[in-house]
Design a protein around this motif. Sequence first.
Motif, short mmCIF file in Angstrom:
data_model
loop_
_atom_site.label_atom_id
_atom_site.label_comp_id
_atom_site.label_asym_id
_atom_site.label_seq_id
_atom_site.Cartn_x
_atom_site.Cartn_y
_atom_site.Cartn_z
N ILE B 16 0.84 -1.21 0.00
CA ILE B 16 0.00 0.00 0.00
C ILE B 16 0.87 1.26 0.00
CG2 ILE B 16 -1.73 1.29 1.32
CD1 ILE B 16 -2.96 -1.16 0.24
N LYS B 18 3.18 4.22 -0.78
CA LYS B 18 3.49 4.88 -2.06
C LYS B 18 4.88 5.50 -2.04
CE LYS B 18 -1.32 5.76 -3.35
NZ LYS B 18 -2.44 6.72 -3.28
N THR B 62 1.31 11.11 9.85
CA THR B 62 1.82 11.82 8.68
C THR B 62 1.59 11.03 7.40
OG1 THR B 62 3.69 13.14 7.92
CG2 THR B 62 4.19 10.90 8.56
N CYS B 63 1.21 9.78 7.52
CA CYS B 63 1.03 8.95 6.33
C CYS B 63 -0.30 9.28 5.66
CB CYS B 63 1.05 7.46 6.69
SG CYS B 63 0.71 6.42 5.24
N PRO B 64 -0.27 9.67 4.39
CA PRO B 64 -1.51 10.03 3.70
C PRO B 64 -2.35 8.83 3.28
CG PRO B 64 0.44 11.00 2.62
CD PRO B 64 0.91 9.92 3.53
N GLU B 65 -1.85 7.66 3.41
CA GLU B 65 -2.57 6.49 2.91
C GLU B 65 -3.23 5.79 4.10
OE1 GLU B 65 -2.93 6.21 -0.38
OE2 GLU B 65 -4.29 4.60 0.15
N PRO B 66 -4.57 5.79 4.16
CA PRO B 66 -5.24 5.36 5.40
C PRO B 66 -4.81 4.01 5.96
CG PRO B 66 -6.81 6.34 3.90
CD PRO B 66 -5.51 6.28 3.16
N SER B 67 -4.53 3.06 5.11
CA SER B 67 -4.25 1.73 5.67
C SER B 67 -2.79 1.31 5.53
CB SER B 67 -5.17 0.69 5.01
OG SER B 67 -5.04 0.77 3.61
N VAL B 69 -0.05 2.43 7.30
CA VAL B 69 0.70 2.34 8.55
C VAL B 69 -0.22 1.96 9.71
CG1 VAL B 69 2.12 3.57 10.24
CG2 VAL B 69 2.36 4.08 7.80
#
Lengths: 479, 82
Positions: B16, B18, B62-67, B69
């Motif tokens: 997941i 990026k 800080t991670c923009p991708e919900p799943s 981290v």
Amino acid sequence: MAQKTVLRKPKGFIDVYKHKPGAEKDRTHYCPGCGHGILHKLIAEALEDYDIVEKTIVISPVGCSVFAYYYFDTGNIQVAHGRAPAVATAVSRANPDSVVISYQGDGDLAAIGGNNILQAANRGENVVVFFVNNAIYGMTGGQMAPTTLLGQKTTTTPYGRNPQTDGYPLQMCEIINQLTAPVFVTRTSLHDMPNIRKTRAAVRKGIKNAMDKKGFSFVEVLSMCPSGWKMDAVPAQEWIKENMLPRFPLGTLRDISEEAPAIERPVPVMDADEVKKILGYGAFSDSNLEKNPDAAFNKVALRVAGFGGQGIMSTGIALANVGMEYGYNVSWLPSYGPEMRGGTANCSVKIQGDTIGASECTEPNMIIAMNQPSLEKFEKILIPDGVIIYNSTLIDIEPTRRDVKVYNVPITGIADELGDTRFQSMVNVGAFAAVTGMFDPGEIQGLMSSLFAGKPESVIKLNEKAVQRGYNYVKDNFS
Amino acid sequence: MNENRKYPFPEIDPDICKGCKLCIAACPKDVLVISEKLNSKGFHYSEYVGEGCIGCGNCYYTCPEPSAVTVYLKNYVPEEVS
């Protein structure tokens, strides 16, 4: 809420993004390092923590976050560009117990939706607005946005934004803060961890305000657009710090969330009958009047024309309403200048058994002309064998058409005899009934009390009389 | 999940991720690195070096991708496997 033991994808998100087309239903469409994802997560986390996922409605904009409904497990309406605050207003008013979030970018909010956001803020709508400011149009390919910085190069400002030609970056928080109604106006940033945590706090406060019906909260978030800025995510955070902060200083401009009272708005009337009653059409629609099978007309395309103030519009409205009572399909279409009285005015009225297409009568089979210019203008478009009813009190030149039937009725004179020229429209209704045979004057009189609901009994009686006089005049002189 | 692992620790979904590196910049202990490997999307993904996490949650927030981290905090109790 219990202390967290694990930080994982918040329940404010849909588990599998089933609304997202394509195979990748486990990840967002956002570019690497995009600030939207961070803000989405902060919002989704708050919705889970406050246990309001089920009662939240997100209004998503046009821009990269147009697909917010792929991700949030809330109600959602995706709206036209810039209109999120207007739709949020409606949703919030109609569902006062819902938590309404308007999520918008800078192009959406500050350019095309600039007025929408000001009006919603000024009304103190009970919504929380998350305003993602990344100083660029991201989705459409990096054009200048209202918040683009001076000197910033975009695809539409290749030499950098020049204030002489492009104006200055709009500071939306400062503008919103000029208004009286908002309760919470703040600007935060995603450029480092301390500020992401401040953003988290601001997100939670804004959502809490909406839950507590405190009114309008405005949370501006400075956010990275690595693709639009043509750089990597970490340098993009640096870019915010160095370039955006001087123009968009962080901090809370206003916070009266604590002392602001909860909003209590009157519940809007949604019941159709109640609305009719308020508008004065209370008694209409249950008169059960029968159409006259022997009427000379069963299909009328009428143009009523004259000076404004001659009862042109009210003639049309009255005839359409009466027609409706007889079970006809009807339409009424006004046409007039900007002035309320004295200019020329006309309206199209259709009354017929079958379905009405266009409501404008471009080829009328009847005209009612209240003055000379109207007669001259509209007799030209009357179809052969049509009918002209003209106001012989004010018109002393006869119609030129010889292939039509003409009724010269002293409409203004009859009304004046009754004491007020404002009865002209009811004289018209009476004359119309006599010419067409569609309506019975006695039956129409029974409708007067609903047509003139709220008017004194004496006025209603005189209007009834006006109908009768108009009817009688035609019957006595043209039979 | 390896039950012998020491809490807290982050778990990064390599597929997941990026590779934006925001988590690496946000980590106060510098225990996240970019992998030399590529994931199925062609990104060099972020990964935990295996020790040193203090459970601050910076990488998560800080991670923009919900799943991408997940952070298991110090007080996390693994669910019983029945």
